[in-house]
Design an enzyme around this catalytic site. Structure first.
Site, PDB file in Angstrom:
ATOM      1  N   SER A  99      61.750   6.925  13.613  1.00 10.74           N
ATOM      2  CA  SER A  99      60.825   7.402  14.636  1.00 10.74           C
ATOM      3  C   SER A  99      61.663   8.057  15.721  1.00 10.74           C
ATOM      4  O   SER A  99      61.786   7.549  16.832  1.00 10.74           O
ATOM      5  CB  SER A  99      59.979   6.264  15.207  1.00 10.74           C
ATOM      6  OG  SER A  99      59.027   6.778  16.127  1.00 10.74           O
ATOM      7  N   CYS A 142      55.343  16.594  12.432  1.00  8.05           N
ATOM      8  CA  CYS A 142      56.145  15.464  12.903  1.00  8.05           C
ATOM      9  C   CYS A 142      55.241  14.264  13.172  1.00  8.05           C
ATOM     10  O   CYS A 142      54.317  14.348  13.986  1.00  8.05           O
ATOM     11  CB  CYS A 142      56.911  15.814  14.168  1.00  8.05           C
ATOM     12  SG  CYS A 142      57.882  14.413  14.775  1.00  8.05           S
TER      13      CYS A 142
END
Length: 311
Positions: free
Chosen positions: A70, A131
């Site tokens: 992340s 993303c």
């Protein structure tokens, strides 16, 4: 002689293998290491309008079957990467490159693309619509209406070669809907796929990364079947002028072969590159060439998209 050369739009590449955006591409030094390797090209880190620190660490972890991350789009800003690729294109010996960009809003994306349109850069741009790791920011390519509107605006002024990086799709009807939109526009390529968003990896009783309560994008072995399905589904549905870049689960020549068999013109490597470094391109290229030679294939076109089905 077996050749792994390929082409995207009007750009020729000596090798079909390259890095995936986000891996080994944060700094100029990392990009030059990819340039000096056996890779046919590089793509930059996804550059945003302003530099970003990204999410708090730890934000990446290797696992037995791949990785979870992340990162949150840490980067030096699109201008940093635009300057690098623009300078490198002046060198006749330089490879052709991909500049990855995205804004944190549709307006920012347009600001970036208008700046690239006005610049001296003549290479390929990869617009990241997928993303999964920015808190509060959805993956745009899952919103077909918003994606259509954005592409319509972009191609009203943008005339340089542009492709899009996609999230994985999981429903046949979504392949149909997405392809119907993409076929309306002069895209140079689509990249299938970004990491599978919002997975969870646990060590003992605790998540392994800090951001988003441990939720992160999954890469590596986990995602190869999904990546292959997306590559082949879009190969079947997109205009022949739209090339496909296959990304996901590539760590051997066999993996690259399967992506090409499903229809990929180029193949990007992410998790395995992070784990092995740029020397991976030499190894995988040789493994791919050995497979091709064994099967009697001289070029990628001899088998690209020729996936066989059970009778």
């Amino acid at each position: 002689m077996v050749s792994t050369a390929t082409k995207i739009a009007t750009f020729a590449f000596d090798n079909c293998l390259m890095n995936a955006a986000g891996v080994y591409c944060m700094t100029k030094e990392e990009l030059l290491a990819i340039e000096a390797s056996e890779a046919g090209s590089f793509v930059t880190k996804t550059g945003t309008l302003a530099p970003r620190q990204g999410n708090p660490e730890p934000r990446y972890a290797d696992t037995a079957l791949g990785s979870i991350n992340s990162m949150g789009l840490p980067n030096h800003g699109y201008q940093y990467y635009l300057d690098i690729v623009t300078e490198m294109q002046k060198d006749q010996a330089s490879k052709h490159h991909f500049l990855s960009v995205v804004g944190m809003s549709a307006e920012e994306t347009e600001t970036i693309l208008k700046a690239i349109q006005a610049s001296d850069y003549q290479g390929l741009v990869e617009l990241n619509l997928s993303c999964p790791n920015v808190p509060g920011k959805p993956q745009l390519a899952y919103d077909f209406e918003a994606t259509d509107q954005l592409l319509k605006k972009i191609f009203s002024y943008y005339t340089k070669p542009l492709g899009i990086k996609l999230p994985p799709y999981f429903d046949i009807v979504h392949f149909d809907q997405a392809a119907a939109i993409f076929n309306q526009y002069p895209l140079a390529f689509v990249n299938c796929v970004n990491s599978i968003g919002n997975g969870l990896v646990i060590d003992d009783e605790q998540v392994v990364i800090k951001p988003k309560s441990g939720f992160g994008g999954i890469g590596g072995d986990y995602i190869k079947p999904t990546a292959l399905a997306n590559v082949h589904a879009f190969y079947q549905r997109l205009n022949p002028s739209i090339q496909i870049i296959g990304t996901g689960g590539v760590k051997t020549g066999r993996d690259a072969f399967e992506h090409i068999l499903c229809g990929a013109a180029m193949v990007q490597i992410g998790t395995a590159l992070h784990q092995e470094g740029p020397a991976i391109f030499k190894r995988i290229t040789k493994e791919l060439q050995d497979i091709m030679a064994e099967k009697g294939y001289q070029t990628l076109d001899d088998f690209r998209g020729q996936l066989q089905y059970k009778p």
